[in-house]
Design a protein around this motif. Structure first.
Motif, PDB file in Angstrom:
ATOM      1  N   TYR A   6       0.850  -1.182   0.000  1.00 20.11           N
ATOM      2  CA  TYR A   6       0.000   0.000   0.000  1.00 20.11           C
ATOM      3  C   TYR A   6       0.890   1.239   0.000  1.00 20.11           C
ATOM      4  O   TYR A   6       1.772   1.379   0.852  1.00 20.11           O
ATOM      5  CB  TYR A   6      -0.893   0.035   1.240  1.00 20.11           C
ATOM      6  N   VAL A   7       0.650   2.136  -0.939  1.00 17.92           N
ATOM      7  CA  VAL A   7       1.335   3.425  -0.965  1.00 17.92           C
ATOM      8  C   VAL A   7       0.335   4.492  -0.547  1.00 17.92           C
ATOM      9  O   VAL A   7      -0.743   4.610  -1.148  1.00 17.92           O
ATOM     10  CB  VAL A   7       1.901   3.724  -2.363  1.00 17.92           C
ATOM     11  N   VAL A   8       0.673   5.240   0.483  1.00 17.36           N
ATOM     12  CA  VAL A   8      -0.174   6.329   0.970  1.00 17.36           C
ATOM     13  C   VAL A   8       0.524   7.643   0.626  1.00 17.36           C
ATOM     14  O   VAL A   8       1.681   7.860   1.006  1.00 17.36           O
ATOM     15  CB  VAL A   8      -0.405   6.233   2.492  1.00 17.36           C
ATOM     16  N   MET A 175      -2.953   2.371  -4.064  1.00 17.10           N
ATOM     17  CA  MET A 175      -2.547   3.710  -3.631  1.00 17.10           C
ATOM     18  C   MET A 175      -3.723   4.410  -2.964  1.00 17.10           C
ATOM     19  O   MET A 175      -4.850   4.373  -3.471  1.00 17.10           O
ATOM     20  CB  MET A 175      -2.051   4.556  -4.810  1.00 17.10           C
ATOM     21  N   ILE A 176      -3.442   5.074  -1.842  1.00 22.00           N
ATOM     22  CA  ILE A 176      -4.430   5.892  -1.136  1.00 22.00           C
ATOM     23  C   ILE A 176      -3.959   7.340  -1.210  1.00 22.00           C
ATOM     24  O   ILE A 176      -2.871   7.674  -0.724  1.00 22.00           O
ATOM     25  CB  ILE A 176      -4.590   5.455   0.330  1.00 22.00           C
ATOM     26  N   TYR A 312     -14.458   8.312  -6.528  1.00 19.59           N
ATOM     27  CA  TYR A 312     -13.245   8.502  -5.737  1.00 19.59           C
ATOM     28  C   TYR A 312     -12.163   7.469  -6.054  1.00 19.59           C
ATOM     29  O   TYR A 312     -11.122   7.468  -5.396  1.00 19.59           O
ATOM     30  CB  TYR A 312     -13.577   8.410  -4.244  1.00 19.59           C
ATOM     31  N   HIS A 313     -12.412   6.596  -7.029  1.00 18.75           N
ATOM     32  CA  HIS A 313     -11.474   5.485  -7.240  1.00 18.75           C
ATOM     33  C   HIS A 313     -11.310   5.195  -8.731  1.00 18.75           C
ATOM     34  O   HIS A 313     -12.088   5.676  -9.568  1.00 18.75           O
ATOM     35  CB  HIS A 313     -12.007   4.229  -6.551  1.00 18.75           C
ATOM     36  N   ILE A 320      -9.117   8.141  -3.347  1.00 18.93           N
ATOM     37  CA  ILE A 320      -8.770   9.398  -2.673  1.00 18.93           C
ATOM     38  C   ILE A 320      -9.677   9.593  -1.463  1.00 18.93           C
ATOM     39  O   ILE A 320     -10.854   9.228  -1.486  1.00 18.93           O
ATOM     40  CB  ILE A 320      -8.859  10.609  -3.625  1.00 18.93           C
ATOM     41  N   LEU A 321      -9.106  10.168  -0.406  1.00 21.72           N
ATOM     42  CA  LEU A 321      -9.815  10.365   0.857  1.00 21.72           C
ATOM     43  C   LEU A 321      -9.633  11.797   1.347  1.00 21.72           C
ATOM     44  O   LEU A 321      -8.733  12.518   0.922  1.00 21.72           O
ATOM     45  CB  LEU A 321      -9.258   9.418   1.940  1.00 21.72           C
ATOM     46  N   GLY A 322     -10.473  12.187   2.287  1.00 21.51           N
ATOM     47  CA  GLY A 322     -10.324  13.483   2.938  1.00 21.51           C
ATOM     48  C   GLY A 322     -10.473  14.642   1.974  1.00 21.51           C
ATOM     49  O   GLY A 322     -11.276  14.609   1.042  1.00 21.51           O
ATOM     50  N   ASP A 323      -9.672  15.695   2.197  1.00 20.43           N
ATOM     51  CA  ASP A 323      -9.769  16.893   1.360  1.00 20.43           C
ATOM     52  C   ASP A 323      -9.480  16.608  -0.106  1.00 20.43           C
ATOM     53  O   ASP A 323      -9.949  17.333  -0.987  1.00 20.43           O
ATOM     54  CB  ASP A 323      -8.810  17.969   1.864  1.00 20.43           C
TER      55      ASP A 323
END
Length: 499
Positions: A6-8, A175-176, A312-313, A320-323
């Motif tokens: 997982y790449v954040v 990826m996140i 989002y994906h 993608i998450l958050g802002d």
């Protein structure tokens, strides 16, 4: 399920919590951050301010709770300040200053003022101790191929004399993107999916100020110049000034003002104290006029952005998450909370799809992890988009409430009625919109639907209450004159009475 890579991208609170969730599930996690180590006090924030205060509510707390890291929660709560409501500041016609508390919740529940840097530091420290987590600071995402699952980062060494940064290639399974409103992950994601994207800047800028703690006091609580257990608001109808407490006894304050008014004050900042005395009475007794002017001239005047997008994906490769997915204006205090909740909901759906029913125990089929993750991400986008859009709209609406409606008798009446019914008719499940958002974990879209329904019921009840005496009077007149009208039907009788 075997561990995946997982790449954040983004090491803020949302990215760090996502990395923690992934690492706890046995995945190999790499965290890439544009800035230097965020635990270093010299690291410059992306918005070039020293803002340290965030409002933490149940959604964010619940997301951290589900990380199963009790020491994280203990550390965070040890450094929070409970805020039980708003404190409205103003001046009466007589010239007398007043403070009027408005509790958030009739049941006494609170939100918490939390130090952003402290929360972020604690999350990074927890991750630092995990053997399957690696950090890569000063790495800028410059490209991504989400079909081949490869990404490219520029390595920006602040100590290097080289004018050209090195570039590295990174392979990943998933990826996140948690890299903020101006997300590089979202930019590259748009090349692979038909993303609907909407960006809006509201006609309001913001600037930061500080109320310093009292000097020469040893008692922690007596350091505060105003109540530490409230979000302080000076409403100005078209603008406002707010103050949020910090653990050291100071308050981080923010001026929200239309851009045209900022432009006028920028022409002659010496008029700022008089402007504050007129619109935000009492502030100049908490912040010296000279300090007020210095902060206005030194601190940046920044815009407020509202972002909506979907999906989002892409496939099973990225989310993608958050802002990065739903940047919002700060007026509901839900930006970080919604982002942390994104993490909890995402991983709950990933967990659900990681378990595949197998009816052949003799020859079990291997799980196609990419396929299952693709199903999970599609479900996540479908579930989360309407909720993110709902809280974005609520945040915009709450600006009007904070700067103007808090002074309105209509607003106070509805709040009183909803709280009264919440206490005395609990079986009806009646709650204020704010309580549902800040003290529960209902979907944002469901909160809006329930709140709208409550508003309609209250309006019908109010109309019935006003019309009741009129209808009763008409019926009384009808029955009183029934004989004289010779038993005429009611509708004809009313027509005769009107004549």
């Amino acid at each position: 399920m075997s561990g995946q890579k997982y790449v954040v991208v983004g090491a803020g609170p949302v990215g760090s919590l996502a990395a923690l969730y992934a690492a706890k599930r046995g995945h190999d996690v790499e965290i890439y951050e544009l800035r230097s180590d965020l635990r270093d006090p010299s690291t410059t924030p992306l918005n070039f301010t020293k803002s340290i205060n965030l409002a933490l509510s149940e959604r964010g707390i619940n997301a951290m709770r589900h990380a199963n890291q009790q020491d994280l929660l203990d550390h965070v709560f040890a450094a929070t300040i409970p805020m039980r409501g708003r404190m409205i500041h103003g001046k009466r016609p007589s010239g007398e200053l007043f403070e009027e508390p408005q509790d958030y919740d009739i049941h006494g529940r609170t939100i918490f003022a939390v130090d952003r840097a402290g929360l972020n530091t604690r999350l990074l420290d927890v991750l630092d101790k995990m053997p399957n987590v690696k950090f890569f600071f000063n790495h800028k995402l410059t490209g991504a191929d989400f079909k081949r699952r490869k990404a490219w980062f520029e390595v920006r060494d602040p100590d290097s004399s080289s004018a050209r940064p090195d570039e590295i290639e990174v392979s990943f399974d998933f990826m996140i993107g948690a890299d903020g409103a101006h997300s590089a992950v979202r930019y590259h994601l748009m090349k692979y999916t038909r993303m609907n994207y909407q960006q809006e800047y509201i006609d309001t800028l913001w600037c930061e100020f500080q109320i310093q703690p009292k000097e020469g006091t040893k008692d922690q609580k007596s350091k505060f110049r105003i109540s530490p257990n409230h979000l302080h608001i000076w409403p100005g109808k078209q603008f406002m000034f707010i103050a949020i407490p910090s653990e050291d006894g100071s308050f981080t304050c923010t001026l929200f003002l239309p851009s045209a008014d900022f432009a006028k004050l920028e022409l002659d900042s010496s008029k700022l104290p008089a402007f504050f005395d007129q619109h935000f009475p009492g502030v100049t007794s908490l912040i010296e006029p000279g300090e007020l002017i210095a902060s206005f001239e030194t601190n940046p005047h920044l815009p407020l952005i509202n972002i909506k997008c979907q999906p989002y994906h892409y496939a099973s490769s990225v989310v993608i998450l958050g802002d990065a997915a739903h940047a919002m204006v700060p007026f509901y205090g839900q930006g970080m909370n919604a982002g942390l909740e994104d993490v909890r909901i995402l991983f709950s759906i990933l967990d659900k799809h990681a378990i595949v029913e197998n009816n052949n125990p003799i020859e079990p089929r291997p799980i196609d992890e990419a396929f299952q993750r693709g199903l999970a991400l599609a479900e996540y986008s479908a579930l989360r988009v309407p909720d993110a859009h709902a809280i974005n709209e609520l945040a915009l609406q709450n600006y009007i409430e904070m700067r103007a409606s808090v002074l309105s008798p209509t607003y106070r009446l509805r709040k009183y009625l909803e709280e009264f019914m919440s206490v005395h008719l609990p079986n009806l499940g009646w709650q204020t919109k704010y309580s549902r958002v800040s003290f529960g974990n209902e979907r944002y879209s469901e909160v809006v639907a329930k709140s709208n329904h409550q508003g309609k019921v209250l309006m019908r009840g109010f109309v019935a209450m006003l019309c009741g005496p009129v209808v009763a009077g008409l019926l009384g007149l009808y029955y009183a004159r029934h004989r004289s009208l010779g038993g005429v039907p009611l509708l004809d009788a009313i027509r005769n009475l009107i004549k």
